[in-house]
Design an enzyme around this catalytic site. Structure first.
Site, PDB file in Angstrom:
ATOM      1  N   GLY A 138      90.838   9.619  19.294  1.00  0.00           N
ATOM      2  CA  GLY A 138      89.537  10.034  19.831  1.00  0.00           C
ATOM      3  C   GLY A 138      89.002   9.023  20.809  1.00  0.00           C
ATOM      4  N   PRO A 159      91.967  13.480  20.591  1.00  0.00           N
ATOM      5  CA  PRO A 159      91.950  13.946  19.205  1.00  0.00           C
ATOM      6  C   PRO A 159      93.309  14.299  18.606  1.00  0.00           C
ATOM      7  CG  PRO A 159      91.262  15.694  20.685  1.00  0.00           C
ATOM      8  CD  PRO A 159      91.433  14.470  21.533  1.00  0.00           C
ATOM      9  N   MET A 218      84.941  12.390   8.771  1.00  0.00           N
ATOM     10  CA  MET A 218      85.348  11.734   7.520  1.00  0.00           C
ATOM     11  C   MET A 218      84.522  12.247   6.339  1.00  0.00           C
ATOM     12  SD  MET A 218      85.698   7.841   8.984  1.00  0.00           S
ATOM     13  CE  MET A 218      84.210   7.874   9.958  1.00  0.00           C
ATOM     14  N   LYS A 249     100.043   0.309   9.265  1.00  0.00           N
ATOM     15  CA  LYS A 249     100.974  -0.270   8.284  1.00  0.00           C
ATOM     16  C   LYS A 249     100.622  -1.718   7.939  1.00  0.00           C
ATOM     17  CE  LYS A 249     104.906   2.661   8.414  1.00  0.00           C
ATOM     18  NZ  LYS A 249     105.639   2.974   9.642  1.00  0.00           N
ATOM     19  N   ASP A 289      96.936   3.340  16.167  1.00  0.00           N
ATOM     20  CA  ASP A 289      96.372   3.820  14.911  1.00  0.00           C
ATOM     21  C   ASP A 289      97.172   4.985  14.365  1.00  0.00           C
ATOM     22  OD1 ASP A 289      94.302   2.213  14.362  1.00  0.00           O
ATOM     23  OD2 ASP A 289      92.770   3.462  15.294  1.00  0.00           O
TER      24      ASP A 289
HETATM   25  C1  LIG Z   1      87.884   6.895  11.771  1.00  0.00           C
HETATM   26  S1  LIG Z   1      87.317   8.365  12.475  1.00  0.00           S
HETATM   27  C2  LIG Z   1      87.777   8.136  14.134  1.00  0.00           C
HETATM   28  C3  LIG Z   1      87.153   9.116  15.080  1.00  0.00           C
HETATM   29  C4  LIG Z   1      87.674   8.982  16.477  1.00  0.00           C
HETATM   30  N1  LIG Z   1      87.380   7.685  17.019  1.00  0.00           N
HETATM   31  C5  LIG Z   1      87.133  10.052  17.418  1.00  0.00           C
HETATM   32  O1  LIG Z   1      86.365   9.771  18.343  1.00  0.00           O
HETATM   33  O2  LIG Z   1      87.534  11.216  17.232  1.00  0.00           O
HETATM   34  C6  LIG Z   1      88.485   9.509  11.837  1.00  0.00           C
HETATM   35  C7  LIG Z   1      87.902  10.890  11.641  1.00  0.00           C
HETATM   36  O3  LIG Z   1      87.837  11.563  12.890  1.00  0.00           O
HETATM   37  C8  LIG Z   1      88.023  12.952  12.649  1.00  0.00           C
HETATM   38  N2  LIG Z   1      89.216  13.388  13.403  1.00  0.00           N
HETATM   39  C9  LIG Z   1      89.976  12.650  14.191  1.00  0.00           C
HETATM   40  N3  LIG Z   1      90.945  13.405  14.755  1.00  0.00           N
HETATM   41  C10 LIG Z   1      90.766  14.650  14.303  1.00  0.00           C
HETATM   42  C11 LIG Z   1      91.425  15.887  14.521  1.00  0.00           C
HETATM   43  N4  LIG Z   1      92.471  15.997  15.342  1.00  0.00           N
HETATM   44  N5  LIG Z   1      90.960  16.989  13.887  1.00  0.00           N
HETATM   45  C12 LIG Z   1      89.887  16.912  13.090  1.00  0.00           C
HETATM   46  N6  LIG Z   1      89.222  15.768  12.846  1.00  0.00           N
HETATM   47  C13 LIG Z   1      89.651  14.657  13.446  1.00  0.00           C
HETATM   48  C14 LIG Z   1      88.181  13.142  11.178  1.00  0.00           C
HETATM   49  O4  LIG Z   1      86.899  13.380  10.627  1.00  0.00           O
HETATM   50  C15 LIG Z   1      88.714  11.798  10.763  1.00  0.00           C
HETATM   51  O5  LIG Z   1      88.491  11.556   9.412  1.00  0.00           O
END
Ligand SMILES: C[S@@+](CC[C@H](N)C(=O)[O-])C[C@H]1O[C@@H](n2cnc3c(N)ncnc32)[C@H](O)[C@@H]1O
Length: 416
Positions: free
Chosen positions: A263, A186, A346, A231, A209
């Protein structure tokens, strides 16, 4: 005079190894023997539950009695894992007679073989013998492990690149590389998995990413080609095609490619599309799961997504489309009827519409809610509120993506 031991790597696949004893020592020794593919015969009147589970699963043969000399018929190695010195001595006497190496847990000086302290780093195994002092061996092993995991690899010094998945694919005889879809976690760079980190240190090309921890990229070897996927121009679907193409092209040219994603690659990460693109081009793909923000962000704010007596389920949902969007696949009305935890990714932009919809379909306006922004990083922010107020509170506090919204009684579960 004591001579130095002679180090060897035993190739035990399909070879009989006898373990005498079914207690704590055997419980620690048997997994590595099974991992090496040994045909393990365990001789002991009783087993620990962990060994019993392996016997029940047919992973080893258990002889439920005390040792008898014929147990060593066909054995290549014996491990004595009992603390009765008389019984242990009689096993090692039989082993010596038959020229079978014997490891003894009770008395290292009487043993004909020692087990080293081991650290495994992908295909590399480092085994350390401490001159008869197991604690010294473990100290050295721990230092080596830390070096391999954190220091040496990014500078390209220690870890030999390995291509276990390499295959000859659509390239007509040329070696195809491979793609690993790696979850970077994260935000905290330490939250990548050991396997993900290893693949990253071995990569020739890294396609990263926007949300991957910057510090991970900071430590790449200078010769690594870094492609910043955020980018890449064109709209979102065109950009995805472009990324797929980069992965396939580089791998077909023989490179070890890591697609590094925030993530977990399969949680709103489009990892599935990338896997399909590689598979249809004949490129071998490995998926390395990551610590997803949907669980880690609440945890970093002191919120467990489940808690005994509070929540027996949690649902992870994307809020990137408004509830009334015809393209939305989410049944917000049904989610409103659940008692458990709702984790919305999101969701900041549509938070007012989402919370209003949940309340309209029956979720209590007073349900605790929280927003966690940039979780697990040095700039993490946490807002606690209630379902009816969280959207306005997030706006007032100027919270921004990336953020996770948590709805449910778990938000206050750990409050003293
Ligand atoms: C496209 S999704 C990808 C999620 C990612 N694959 C995961 O498993 O965490 C992106 C969203 O994940 C969440 N997110 C990812 N990293 C975060 C973080 N460090 N703190 C809070 N939300 C996070 C947010 O809601 C963000 O808009």
């Amino acid at each position: 005079m004591t001579s130095n031991p002679y180090p060897l790597g035993l190739r035990l696949h399909g070879r009989r190894v006898v373990v005498v004893g079914g207690g704590a020592v055997a419980t620690r020794r048997v997994p590595a023997l099974l991992d090496a593919g040994a045909d393990v015969l365990l001789v002991a009147p009783e087993l620990t539950p962990a060994l019993q589970a392996r016997a029940d699963a047919g992973r080893l043969h258990w002889v439920p009695r005390r040792f008898q000399p014929e147990d060593l018929d066909g054995a290549w190695l014996v491990q004595v894992a009992i603390d009765d010195p008389m019984a242990a001595a009689s096993v090692s006497a039989v082993a010596a007679e038959r020229r079978i190496f014997c490891v003894r847990a009770d008395d290292r000086t009487a043993a004909t073989a020692w087990t080293p302290a081991v650290t495994r780093h992908g295909p590399v195994t480092v085994a350390v013998l401490g001159g008869g002092d197991p604690r010294r061996a473990m100290t050295v092993r721990d230092a080596v492990r830390d070096l391999l995991a954190v220091r040496l690899a990014p500078d390209g010094i220690a870890v030999a690149p390995s291509r276990p998945d390499a295959a000859t694919g659509a390239t007509g005889g040329r070696q195809t590389g491979r793609v690993a879809l790696v979850g970077a976690g994260p935000g905290d760079p330490e939250l990548i998995t050991v396997k993900g980190w290893r693949l990253l240190t071995e990569a020739d090309v890294v396609v990263a990413d926007r949300l991957v921890p910057g510090l991970l990229l900071d430590e790449l070897r200078p010769d690594v080609e870094l492609v910043d996927a955020s980018k890449i121009p064109y709209g979102p679907s065109r950009a995805q095609e472009e990324i797929n193409q980069i992965l396939v092209d580089r791998a077909l040219a023989g490179a070890s490619v890591v697609r590094l994603k925030g993530g977990d690659p399969y949680v709103f990460g489009r990892g599935g599309e990338e896997l399909l693109a590689c598979a249809s081009a004949g490129v071998p793909v490995t998926v390395v799961p990551g610590v997803t923000s949907s669980i880690a962000a609440p945890a970093a704010a002191g919120i467990p997504v489940t808690h005994r007596g509070v929540a027996h389920e949690f649902t992870v949902v994307s809020g990137h489309l408004a509830p009334d969007s015809p393209a939305s696949l989410v049944r917000w009305d049904a989610l409103a009827g659940l008692h458990g935890t709702l984790v919305i990714l999101m969701g900041l932009k549509n938070l007012a519409a989402i919370t209003a919809t949940l309340i309209a379909h029956g979720r209590s306006p007073q349900t605790p809610a929280a927003v966690v922004q940039e979780a697990t990083t040095g700039t993490q922010r946490v807002l606690r509120s209630t379902l009816d107020a969280v959207a306005a509170d997030a706006l007032t506090a100027d919270l921004r993506p990336p953020a996770v919204v948590v709805v449910g009684d778990v938000v206050n579960a750990l409050d003293g």
